[in-house]
Design a protein around this motif. Structure first.
Motif, PDB file in Angstrom:
ATOM      1  N   LYS A   1       0.822  -1.221  -0.011  1.00  0.00           N
ATOM      2  CA  LYS A   1      -0.019  -0.062   0.025  1.00  0.00           C
ATOM      3  C   LYS A   1       0.847   1.374  -0.004  1.00  0.00           C
ATOM      4  CE  LYS A   1      -3.294  -2.314   3.249  1.00  0.00           C
ATOM      5  NZ  LYS A   1      -4.119  -2.224   4.526  1.00  0.00           N
ATOM      6  N   PRO A   2       0.275   2.336  -0.476  1.00  0.00           N
ATOM      7  CA  PRO A   2       1.250   3.598  -0.378  1.00  0.00           C
ATOM      8  C   PRO A   2       1.788   3.944   1.094  1.00  0.00           C
ATOM      9  CG  PRO A   2      -0.555   4.063  -1.628  1.00  0.00           C
ATOM     10  CD  PRO A   2      -0.912   2.442  -1.221  1.00  0.00           C
ATOM     11  N   GLU A   3       1.160   3.480   1.955  1.00  0.00           N
ATOM     12  CA  GLU A   3       1.526   3.918   3.248  1.00  0.00           C
ATOM     13  C   GLU A   3       2.438   3.342   3.725  1.00  0.00           C
ATOM     14  OE1 GLU A   3      -1.650   3.318   2.068  1.00  0.00           O
ATOM     15  OE2 GLU A   3      -2.896   2.115   3.955  1.00  0.00           O
ATOM     16  N   ASP A   4       2.914   1.827   2.881  1.00  0.00           N
ATOM     17  CA  ASP A   4       4.068   1.260   3.193  1.00  0.00           C
ATOM     18  C   ASP A   4       5.456   1.776   2.831  1.00  0.00           C
ATOM     19  OD1 ASP A   4       2.103  -1.613   2.469  1.00  0.00           O
ATOM     20  OD2 ASP A   4       2.621  -0.943   4.405  1.00  0.00           O
ATOM     21  N   THR A   5       5.146   2.852   2.171  1.00  0.00           N
ATOM     22  CA  THR A   5       6.416   3.889   1.881  1.00  0.00           C
ATOM     23  C   THR A   5       7.120   4.137   2.918  1.00  0.00           C
ATOM     24  OG1 THR A   5       5.199   4.571  -0.242  1.00  0.00           O
ATOM     25  CG2 THR A   5       7.268   5.635   0.423  1.00  0.00           C
ATOM     26  N   ALA A   6       8.547   3.857   2.846  1.00  0.00           N
ATOM     27  CA  ALA A   6       9.445   4.110   3.980  1.00  0.00           C
ATOM     28  C   ALA A   6      10.808   3.506   3.772  1.00  0.00           C
ATOM     29  CB  ALA A   6       8.957   3.431   5.146  1.00  0.00           C
TER      30      ALA A   6
ATOM     31  N   GLY B   1      21.215  -1.993  10.227  1.00  0.00           N
ATOM     32  CA  GLY B   1      21.853  -2.070   9.023  1.00  0.00           C
ATOM     33  C   GLY B   1      21.429  -0.694   8.474  1.00  0.00           C
ATOM     34  N   LYS B   2      22.182  -0.269   7.225  1.00  0.00           N
ATOM     35  CA  LYS B   2      21.668   0.808   6.476  1.00  0.00           C
ATOM     36  C   LYS B   2      20.500   0.388   5.795  1.00  0.00           C
ATOM     37  CE  LYS B   2      26.435   2.474   5.564  1.00  0.00           C
ATOM     38  NZ  LYS B   2      27.320   3.062   4.487  1.00  0.00           N
ATOM     39  N   GLY B   3      19.674   1.497   5.585  1.00  0.00           N
ATOM     40  CA  GLY B   3      18.181   1.165   5.130  1.00  0.00           C
ATOM     41  C   GLY B   3      18.234   0.904   3.653  1.00  0.00           C
ATOM     42  N   THR B   4      17.013   0.544   3.274  1.00  0.00           N
ATOM     43  CA  THR B   4      16.668   0.321   1.927  1.00  0.00           C
ATOM     44  C   THR B   4      15.195   1.047   1.564  1.00  0.00           C
ATOM     45  OG1 THR B   4      16.516  -1.221  -0.019  1.00  0.00           O
ATOM     46  CG2 THR B   4      15.668  -1.944   2.219  1.00  0.00           C
ATOM     47  N   LEU B   5      15.238   1.916   0.644  1.00  0.00           N
ATOM     48  CA  LEU B   5      13.989   2.713   0.367  1.00  0.00           C
ATOM     49  C   LEU B   5      12.911   1.715  -0.261  1.00  0.00           C
ATOM     50  CD1 LEU B   5      12.333   5.226   0.454  1.00  0.00           C
ATOM     51  CD2 LEU B   5      13.578   5.881  -1.668  1.00  0.00           C
ATOM     52  N   VAL B   6      11.641   1.587   0.020  1.00  0.00           N
ATOM     53  CA  VAL B   6      10.543   1.026  -0.336  1.00  0.00           C
ATOM     54  C   VAL B   6       9.590   2.078  -0.943  1.00  0.00           C
ATOM     55  CG1 VAL B   6       8.674  -0.469  -0.223  1.00  0.00           C
ATOM     56  CG2 VAL B   6      10.905  -1.107   0.533  1.00  0.00           C
ATOM     57  N   THR B   7       9.155   2.492  -2.052  1.00  0.00           N
ATOM     58  CA  THR B   7       8.144   3.362  -2.562  1.00  0.00           C
ATOM     59  C   THR B   7       7.080   2.850  -3.276  1.00  0.00           C
ATOM     60  OG1 THR B   7      10.068   5.056  -2.943  1.00  0.00           O
ATOM     61  CG2 THR B   7       7.839   5.574  -3.823  1.00  0.00           C
ATOM     62  N   VAL B   8       5.798   3.098  -2.629  1.00  0.00           N
ATOM     63  CA  VAL B   8       4.505   2.303  -3.405  1.00  0.00           C
ATOM     64  C   VAL B   8       3.972   3.283  -3.794  1.00  0.00           C
ATOM     65  CG1 VAL B   8       2.762   0.735  -2.702  1.00  0.00           C
ATOM     66  CG2 VAL B   8       4.976   0.488  -1.480  1.00  0.00           C
ATOM     67  N   SER B   9       3.598   3.334  -5.098  1.00  0.00           N
ATOM     68  CA  SER B   9       2.762   4.515  -5.888  1.00  0.00           C
ATOM     69  C   SER B   9       1.364   3.984  -5.896  1.00  0.00           C
ATOM     70  CB  SER B   9       3.400   4.662  -7.072  1.00  0.00           C
ATOM     71  OG  SER B   9       3.331   3.371  -7.891  1.00  0.00           O
ATOM     72  N   SER B  10       0.560   4.775  -5.850  1.00  0.00           N
ATOM     73  CA  SER B  10      -0.983   4.404  -5.938  1.00  0.00           C
ATOM     74  C   SER B  10      -1.605   4.636  -7.305  1.00  0.00           C
ATOM     75  CB  SER B  10      -1.762   5.677  -5.065  1.00  0.00           C
ATOM     76  OG  SER B  10      -1.309   6.958  -5.674  1.00  0.00           O
TER      77      SER B  10
END
Length: 126
Positions: A86-91, A117-126
């Motif tokens: 979901k878009p709200e999973d973007t982080a 750990g260093k982060g990894t970006l997840v972007t969920v588009s609507s």
């Protein structure tokens, strides 16, 4: 324990991603492993955790039933399978290691984490 997360990216709502976290260090197999996430302007929140035996798991209510954490101790790797995104999973997603249990990590959150750990970006588009 040193941790390196990977697998983030851009995905449409309803899609799936699998994050991986490779760990180094002799204590990995005895560590609870978890995932946290941090959206812009927000605090870092618990997502999921798995105890070192792989028999105890814990999830945030917001991801229960959609995300699955797993680990492969011989490969020193923990995974987060994310479905029905979901878009709200973007982080930015961070993997974490701790000597406590999965339920403790869920209850006390980032305060109990020993290693990040260093982060990894997840972007969920609507």
């Amino acid at each position: 324990v040193q941790l390196q997360a990977s697998g983030g990216g851009l995905v449409q709502a309803g899609g799936s991603l699998r994050l991986s976290c490779a760990a180094s260090g002799r204590t990995f197999s005895r560590s609870t492993m978890g995932w946290f996430r941090q959206a812009p302007g927000k605090e870092r929140n618990f997502v999921a955790a798995m105890g070192w035996r792989g028999t105890t798991t814990s999830y945030a209510d917001s991801v229960q039933g959609r995300f699955t954490i797993s680990r492969d101790n011989p490969k020193n790797t923990v995974y987060l399978q994310m479905n029905s995104l979901k878009p709200e999973d973007t982080a930015v997603y961070y993997c974490a290691a701790d000597q406590g249990g999965a339920l403790t990590m869920r209850k006390f959150g980032a305060d109990v984490v020993d290693y990040w750990g260093k982060g990894t970006l997840v972007t969920v588009s609507s």
